[in-house]
Design a protein around this motif. Sequence first.
Motif, PDB file in Angstrom:
ATOM      1  N   GLN A   1      77.554  55.194 131.451  1.00 20.16           N
ATOM      2  CA  GLN A   1      78.801  55.759 130.941  1.00 20.16           C
ATOM      3  C   GLN A   1      79.948  55.482 131.902  1.00 20.16           C
ATOM      4  N   ARG A   2      79.691  55.611 133.195  1.00 20.91           N
ATOM      5  CA  ARG A   2      80.745  55.369 134.188  1.00 20.91           C
ATOM      6  C   ARG A   2      81.120  53.890 134.240  1.00 20.91           C
ATOM      7  N   ILE A   3      80.117  53.022 134.130  1.00 20.94           N
ATOM      8  CA  ILE A   3      80.401  51.579 134.097  1.00 20.94           C
ATOM      9  C   ILE A   3      81.288  51.255 132.899  1.00 20.94           C
ATOM     10  N   ARG A   4      80.931  51.800 131.740  1.00 23.80           N
ATOM     11  CA  ARG A   4      81.708  51.542 130.526  1.00 23.80           C
ATOM     12  C   ARG A   4      83.135  52.060 130.686  1.00 23.80           C
ATOM     13  N   ALA A   5      83.291  53.247 131.274  1.00 21.60           N
ATOM     14  CA  ALA A   5      84.628  53.823 131.461  1.00 21.60           C
ATOM     15  C   ALA A   5      85.472  52.960 132.399  1.00 21.60           C
ATOM     16  N   ALA A   6      84.849  52.446 133.472  1.00 24.26           N
ATOM     17  CA  ALA A   6      85.587  51.593 134.405  1.00 24.26           C
ATOM     18  C   ALA A   6      86.027  50.299 133.730  1.00 24.26           C
ATOM     19  N   LEU A   7      85.138  49.709 132.945  1.00 24.14           N
ATOM     20  CA  LEU A   7      85.483  48.480 132.231  1.00 24.14           C
ATOM     21  C   LEU A   7      86.605  48.718 131.215  1.00 24.14           C
ATOM     22  N   ARG A   8      86.495  49.809 130.479  1.00 21.70           N
ATOM     23  CA  ARG A   8      87.505  50.126 129.469  1.00 21.70           C
ATOM     24  C   ARG A   8      88.885  50.290 130.119  1.00 21.70           C
ATOM     25  N   LYS A   9      88.919  51.005 131.247  1.00 19.83           N
ATOM     26  CA  LYS A   9      90.190  51.216 131.959  1.00 19.83           C
ATOM     27  C   LYS A   9      90.739  49.896 132.486  1.00 19.83           C
ATOM     28  N   ALA A  10      89.881  49.061 133.065  1.00 21.12           N
ATOM     29  CA  ALA A  10      90.339  47.794 133.635  1.00 21.12           C
ATOM     30  C   ALA A  10      90.927  46.887 132.548  1.00 21.12           C
ATOM     31  N   ILE A  11      90.242  46.798 131.412  1.00 21.72           N
ATOM     32  CA  ILE A  11      90.722  45.920 130.341  1.00 21.72           C
ATOM     33  C   ILE A  11      91.990  46.482 129.703  1.00 21.72           C
ATOM     34  N   ASN A  12      92.067  47.809 129.560  1.00 17.97           N
ATOM     35  CA  ASN A  12      93.304  48.411 129.044  1.00 17.97           C
ATOM     36  C   ASN A  12      94.490  48.120 129.961  1.00 17.97           C
ATOM     37  N   ASP A  13      94.267  48.194 131.276  1.00 12.50           N
ATOM     38  CA  ASP A  13      95.336  47.879 132.224  1.00 12.50           C
ATOM     39  C   ASP A  13      95.752  46.413 132.100  1.00 12.50           C
ATOM     40  N   ALA A  14      94.772  45.533 131.936  1.00  9.22           N
ATOM     41  CA  ALA A  14      95.076  44.109 131.797  1.00  9.22           C
ATOM     42  C   ALA A  14      95.880  43.842 130.521  1.00  9.22           C
ATOM     43  N   LEU A  15      95.534  44.557 129.453  1.00  8.64           N
ATOM     44  CA  LEU A  15      96.289  44.418 128.205  1.00  8.64           C
ATOM     45  C   LEU A  15      97.715  44.940 128.375  1.00  8.64           C
TER      46      LEU A  15
ATOM     47  N   GLU B   1      99.515  45.076 131.025  1.00 14.60           N
ATOM     48  CA  GLU B   1     100.296  44.195 131.903  1.00 14.60           C
ATOM     49  C   GLU B   1     100.357  42.771 131.359  1.00 14.60           C
ATOM     50  N   GLU B   2      99.804  42.588 130.155  1.00 15.56           N
ATOM     51  CA  GLU B   2      99.816  41.302 129.464  1.00 15.56           C
ATOM     52  C   GLU B   2      99.138  40.197 130.282  1.00 15.56           C
ATOM     53  N   LEU B   3      98.154  40.601 131.060  1.00 18.49           N
ATOM     54  CA  LEU B   3      97.326  39.612 131.742  1.00 18.49           C
ATOM     55  C   LEU B   3      96.392  38.940 130.742  1.00 18.49           C
ATOM     56  N   ILE B   4      96.024  39.677 129.697  1.00 22.83           N
ATOM     57  CA  ILE B   4      95.294  39.122 128.563  1.00 22.83           C
ATOM     58  C   ILE B   4      96.003  39.596 127.300  1.00 22.83           C
ATOM     59  N   VAL B   5      96.006  38.778 126.279  1.00 26.03           N
ATOM     60  CA  VAL B   5      96.733  39.134 125.054  1.00 26.03           C
ATOM     61  C   VAL B   5      95.893  38.774 123.842  1.00 26.03           C
ATOM     62  N   GLY B   6      96.213  39.460 122.738  1.00 24.64           N
ATOM     63  CA  GLY B   6      95.625  39.089 121.456  1.00 24.64           C
ATOM     64  C   GLY B   6      94.156  39.411 121.311  1.00 24.64           C
ATOM     65  N   VAL B   7      93.665  40.409 122.059  1.00 22.22           N
ATOM     66  CA  VAL B   7      92.258  40.793 121.938  1.00 22.22           C
ATOM     67  C   VAL B   7      92.156  42.303 121.793  1.00 22.22           C
ATOM     68  N   THR B   8      91.060  42.748 121.241  1.00 20.68           N
ATOM     69  CA  THR B   8      90.729  44.164 121.213  1.00 20.68           C
ATOM     70  C   THR B   8      89.836  44.467 122.406  1.00 20.68           C
ATOM     71  N   ASN B   9      90.050  45.590 123.034  1.00 21.51           N
ATOM     72  CA  ASN B   9      89.235  45.950 124.200  1.00 21.51           C
ATOM     73  C   ASN B   9      87.778  46.057 123.778  1.00 21.51           C
ATOM     74  N   PRO B  10      86.915  45.141 124.223  1.00 17.41           N
ATOM     75  CA  PRO B  10      85.523  45.173 123.780  1.00 17.41           C
ATOM     76  C   PRO B  10      84.745  46.368 124.321  1.00 17.41           C
ATOM     77  N   ALA B  11      85.209  46.931 125.444  1.00 15.79           N
ATOM     78  CA  ALA B  11      84.488  48.070 126.013  1.00 15.79           C
ATOM     79  C   ALA B  11      84.557  49.297 125.117  1.00 15.79           C
ATOM     80  N   THR B  12      85.605  49.363 124.255  1.00 19.00           N
ATOM     81  CA  THR B  12      85.710  50.511 123.351  1.00 19.00           C
ATOM     82  C   THR B  12      84.681  50.430 122.226  1.00 19.00           C
ATOM     83  N   LEU B  13      84.117  49.259 122.009  1.00 18.94           N
ATOM     84  CA  LEU B  13      83.157  49.073 120.919  1.00 18.94           C
ATOM     85  C   LEU B  13      81.714  49.276 121.367  1.00 18.94           C
ATOM     86  N   VAL B  14      81.507  49.388 122.678  1.00 15.17           N
ATOM     87  CA  VAL B  14      80.150  49.524 123.211  1.00 15.17           C
ATOM     88  C   VAL B  14      79.700  50.976 123.094  1.00 15.17           C
TER      89      VAL B  14
END
Length: 313
Positions: A39-53, A55-68
Amino acid sequence: MFAAIEQRGAEIRTAKSSPDADVRASVHRVRPCGPSTRQRIRAALRKAINDALAEELIVGVTNPATLVRTPADRPLPIVWEPERVERWKTTGEVPGPIMVWTEQLLVRFLDHAAEHDPDLYPLFHLMAYRGPRRGEACGLRDAEVRLGRREVTINNQIAVHGHTIRQKPPKSRAGNRDVTFDADTAAVLTAYRARRAAQRLAAGPAWPDTGLFFVRPNGHPWHPNLVTQRFLKVVRRAGLPPIRLHDLRHDLRHGAATIALAAGIDIKVVSDQLGHTTTTLTRDTYQSVTKDLHRKAADAVAERIRSRRGEAL
């Protein structure tokens, strides 16, 4: 990634049950990744990808960690009631991964520890009465123990990385807290401080200045794993049913919370004492094992209805 974690966990469990001693040795002190860690790993990944989205470091994707979806069920503690203790004595069967002593069993443990492990008894006493985590007790700073006011401040812990230890802040903001204690605990800690002063005087210049309250007879810090080993040794020699001490999400910590709730202490007070971020965790984890609370509630309802029926008659 989570599939790989699950596969590795299966490999570890298989190796631990292998008839080959070398295979078992290869996973010595290696544990599968449990539900809470995932659960903690998933939360860290979700936060990291949300931050990247954001800051537009990545664009045009859905956060895959929210689907796990990862396992979220935490094992609830089970009380060592007399019937379970008798079956354990006969079969060696432990009903669940997290067990809790009754008050009577806890008293037996403390009495045995006071006689047979006086060096660690004060630490065990504080854990049993007020429920700090194992690392928090080992990392308790001497300057944060105020015996006159019967209060300690938890703002440091000793964490284990492999076999190496290091000091760091508590695991969450709520973990930084003041914990008050009773007169009996004050007497135990006062006696321990006097004993430690005598040991320091005998050691002379060889005594290290760790700044910690609980230290070994030579003044060095307690390694949390050694504390657990000594705890299990006392439990075994006292003939008590097993409970775990590790990181005190377990065991004496569970017992301290359970007994506090059974004594009628408000759940918010217990939650603050344990350093939980919300009372939900305290309620879900501990109150389910305190059957006396439910019996008292049932008796109170029955008594109220009985009195009203008497008035009607």
